[in-house]
Design a protein around this motif. Structure first.
Motif, PDB file in Angstrom:
ATOM      1  N   ASP A   1       0.828  -1.208   0.000  1.00  0.00           N
ATOM      2  CA  ASP A   1       0.000   0.000   0.000  1.00  0.00           C
ATOM      3  C   ASP A   1       0.861   1.255   0.000  1.00  0.00           C
ATOM      4  O   ASP A   1       0.364   2.355   0.203  1.00  0.00           O
ATOM      5  CB  ASP A   1      -0.951   0.017   1.199  1.00  0.00           C
ATOM      6  CG  ASP A   1      -0.240   0.302   2.514  1.00  0.00           C
ATOM      7  OD1 ASP A   1       0.982   0.041   2.596  1.00  0.00           O
ATOM      8  OD2 ASP A   1      -0.899   0.771   3.458  1.00  0.00           O
TER       9      ASP A   1
ATOM     10  N   TYR B   1      -5.303  -6.474  -4.290  1.00  0.00           N
ATOM     11  CA  TYR B   1      -5.295  -6.123  -2.877  1.00  0.00           C
ATOM     12  C   TYR B   1      -4.046  -5.307  -2.555  1.00  0.00           C
ATOM     13  O   TYR B   1      -2.969  -5.553  -3.113  1.00  0.00           O
ATOM     14  CB  TYR B   1      -5.299  -7.383  -2.004  1.00  0.00           C
ATOM     15  CG  TYR B   1      -6.486  -8.282  -2.226  1.00  0.00           C
ATOM     16  CD1 TYR B   1      -7.630  -8.174  -1.432  1.00  0.00           C
ATOM     17  CD2 TYR B   1      -6.474  -9.242  -3.235  1.00  0.00           C
ATOM     18  CE1 TYR B   1      -8.726  -8.999  -1.637  1.00  0.00           C
ATOM     19  CE2 TYR B   1      -7.560 -10.070  -3.451  1.00  0.00           C
ATOM     20  CZ  TYR B   1      -8.685  -9.944  -2.650  1.00  0.00           C
ATOM     21  OH  TYR B   1      -9.767 -10.764  -2.866  1.00  0.00           O
ATOM     22  N   ARG B   2      -4.217  -4.358  -1.632  1.00  0.00           N
ATOM     23  CA  ARG B   2      -3.078  -3.630  -1.079  1.00  0.00           C
ATOM     24  C   ARG B   2      -2.846  -4.124   0.340  1.00  0.00           C
ATOM     25  O   ARG B   2      -3.725  -4.012   1.197  1.00  0.00           O
ATOM     26  CB  ARG B   2      -3.338  -2.121  -1.060  1.00  0.00           C
ATOM     27  CG  ARG B   2      -3.320  -1.456  -2.418  1.00  0.00           C
ATOM     28  CD  ARG B   2      -3.177   0.057  -2.260  1.00  0.00           C
ATOM     29  NE  ARG B   2      -3.344   0.751  -3.533  1.00  0.00           N
ATOM     30  CZ  ARG B   2      -4.456   1.367  -3.907  1.00  0.00           C
ATOM     31  NH1 ARG B   2      -5.502   1.374  -3.095  1.00  0.00           N
ATOM     32  NH2 ARG B   2      -4.525   1.976  -5.063  1.00  0.00           N
TER      33      ARG B   2
ATOM     34  N   THR C   1      -1.719  -3.875   3.954  1.00  0.00           N
ATOM     35  CA  THR C   1      -1.668  -2.682   4.802  1.00  0.00           C
ATOM     36  C   THR C   1      -0.935  -2.884   6.126  1.00  0.00           C
ATOM     37  O   THR C   1      -0.684  -1.917   6.841  1.00  0.00           O
ATOM     38  CB  THR C   1      -3.099  -2.196   5.114  1.00  0.00           C
ATOM     39  OG1 THR C   1      -3.836  -3.257   5.740  1.00  0.00           O
ATOM     40  CG2 THR C   1      -3.814  -1.775   3.837  1.00  0.00           C
TER      41      THR C   1
ATOM     42  N   SER D   1      -5.294  -6.804   4.310  1.00  0.00           N
ATOM     43  CA  SER D   1      -5.211  -6.024   3.076  1.00  0.00           C
ATOM     44  C   SER D   1      -6.530  -5.318   2.803  1.00  0.00           C
ATOM     45  O   SER D   1      -7.570  -5.662   3.378  1.00  0.00           O
ATOM     46  CB  SER D   1      -4.871  -6.938   1.887  1.00  0.00           C
ATOM     47  OG  SER D   1      -3.671  -7.646   2.099  1.00  0.00           O
ATOM     48  N   GLU D   2      -6.468  -4.356   1.910  1.00  0.00           N
ATOM     49  CA  GLU D   2      -7.666  -3.679   1.416  1.00  0.00           C
ATOM     50  C   GLU D   2      -7.839  -4.032  -0.056  1.00  0.00           C
ATOM     51  O   GLU D   2      -6.901  -3.897  -0.842  1.00  0.00           O
ATOM     52  CB  GLU D   2      -7.536  -2.162   1.570  1.00  0.00           C
ATOM     53  CG  GLU D   2      -7.484  -1.681   3.011  1.00  0.00           C
ATOM     54  CD  GLU D   2      -7.322  -0.177   3.108  1.00  0.00           C
ATOM     55  OE1 GLU D   2      -7.106   0.464   2.047  1.00  0.00           O
ATOM     56  OE2 GLU D   2      -7.396   0.353   4.228  1.00  0.00           O
ATOM     57  N   GLU D   3      -9.028  -4.480  -0.415  1.00  0.00           N
ATOM     58  CA  GLU D   3      -9.264  -4.809  -1.814  1.00  0.00           C
ATOM     59  C   GLU D   3      -9.435  -3.532  -2.633  1.00  0.00           C
ATOM     60  O   GLU D   3     -10.106  -2.587  -2.214  1.00  0.00           O
ATOM     61  CB  GLU D   3     -10.499  -5.691  -1.973  1.00  0.00           C
ATOM     62  CG  GLU D   3     -10.711  -6.134  -3.417  1.00  0.00           C
ATOM     63  CD  GLU D   3     -11.760  -7.212  -3.583  1.00  0.00           C
ATOM     64  OE1 GLU D   3     -11.962  -7.676  -4.722  1.00  0.00           O
ATOM     65  OE2 GLU D   3     -12.379  -7.594  -2.561  1.00  0.00           O
TER      66      GLU D   3
END
Length: 265
Positions: free
Chosen positions: A149, A175-176, A178, A236-238
């Motif tokens: 990210d 995905y990032r 994090t 993670s954040e999608e």
């Protein structure tokens, strides 16, 4: 820096080998205030595959030092350990005619029937890898790409983003990570074939760096890796299409500039 040795391998007494993404430095221990926790993947090997890792190290040593250690048997002791997982050690670099690691990546991707899971700090693929991923996603294969990210090099974060849109449009998921900085370099296909090594999913690794990867043809190890990948998704954040489309104009400009520079990043 072009034509650099990006390999990260250690051989102990000719019996135990290590390779993967971890360098020697405080940041790789999670002691950097800039990066925080460091998420990486490194592999420990025993058995006959260690000879291949040792051979690669000695070739590099002979080139750098001008000596010849390959003929010394002490570097290749008999192996008492006999594993049950087929492992192939593959190296590539600008001194070889063929991009061996990239070619194997392509074969893995095109051979996927169910899933492609990739972790890479630099998602700056050349056209052949990009088209392969898009084709498999459009064919119904569950393609997942995980990137950091944040960027550790100028332009890299924006360059990563510039390729995300194409992948999303093809039906892949991105995905990032994090929970710190993601430096892991892995690709797993159908929970049956796995590669761990030093090769990023970028042009520099494919053409300009000297790299080394282990290709593991083992269902149990691949399934174990995919469980770790699933755990990383929880941290993670999608990047959905909606999220991606909300990028500001400044980021879009940075992405356009970085995309032009992507072959040399």
């Amino acid at each position: 820096m072009n034509y650099r040795n990006h390999r990260k391998n250690v051989v102990v007494d000719g019996k135990i080998g290590y390779l993967g993404g971890i360098n020697i430095g405080c940041e790789y221990l999670g002691q950097s205030s800039r990066f925080g926790d460091w998420r990486d993947t490194h592999l420990r090997l025993k058995g006959e595959s260690v000879d291949s890792l040792q051979y690669r190290f000695l070739l590099d040593w002979n080139f750098a030092a001008g000596s010849d250690l390959l003929r010394q048997q002490k570097y290749f002791p008999p192996k008492k350990f006999k594993g049950d997982s087929p492992v192939q050690i593959v190296s590539s670099g600008p001194d070889s005619k063929d991009a061996e690691i990239k070619s194997l990546f392509l074969k893995m991707i095109y051979g996927a029937e169910k899933s492609v899971n990739i972790q890479t700090p630099y998602f700056i693929p050349d056209q052949s890898i990009l088209e392969a991923l898009k084709l498999m996603a459009r064919s119904g294969v569950d393609v997942k790409i995980m990137i950091p990210d944040r960027g550790d090099q100028p332009f890299v974060y924006a360059a990563n983003n510039s390729f995300v849109g194409e992948i999303l449009d093809a039906g892949a998921r991105c995905y990032r990570y994090t929970k710190g900085f993601l430096h892991s370099k892995t690709i797993c296909i159908d929970s049956r074939v796995l590669s761990i090594g030093t090769t990023n999913m970028d042009v520099r690794s494919f053409k300009l760096n000297f790299e080394i990867n282990a290709f593991i043809y083992d269902k149990e190890r691949s399934e174990y890796h995919d469980r770790i990948f699933a755990k990383d998704i929880e941290n993670s954040e999608e990047i959905t299409k909606r999220v991606y489309q909300k990028r500001g104009w400044k980021m879009k400009v940075e992405e356009s500039v970085s995309r032009l520079l992507s072959p040399i990043l």
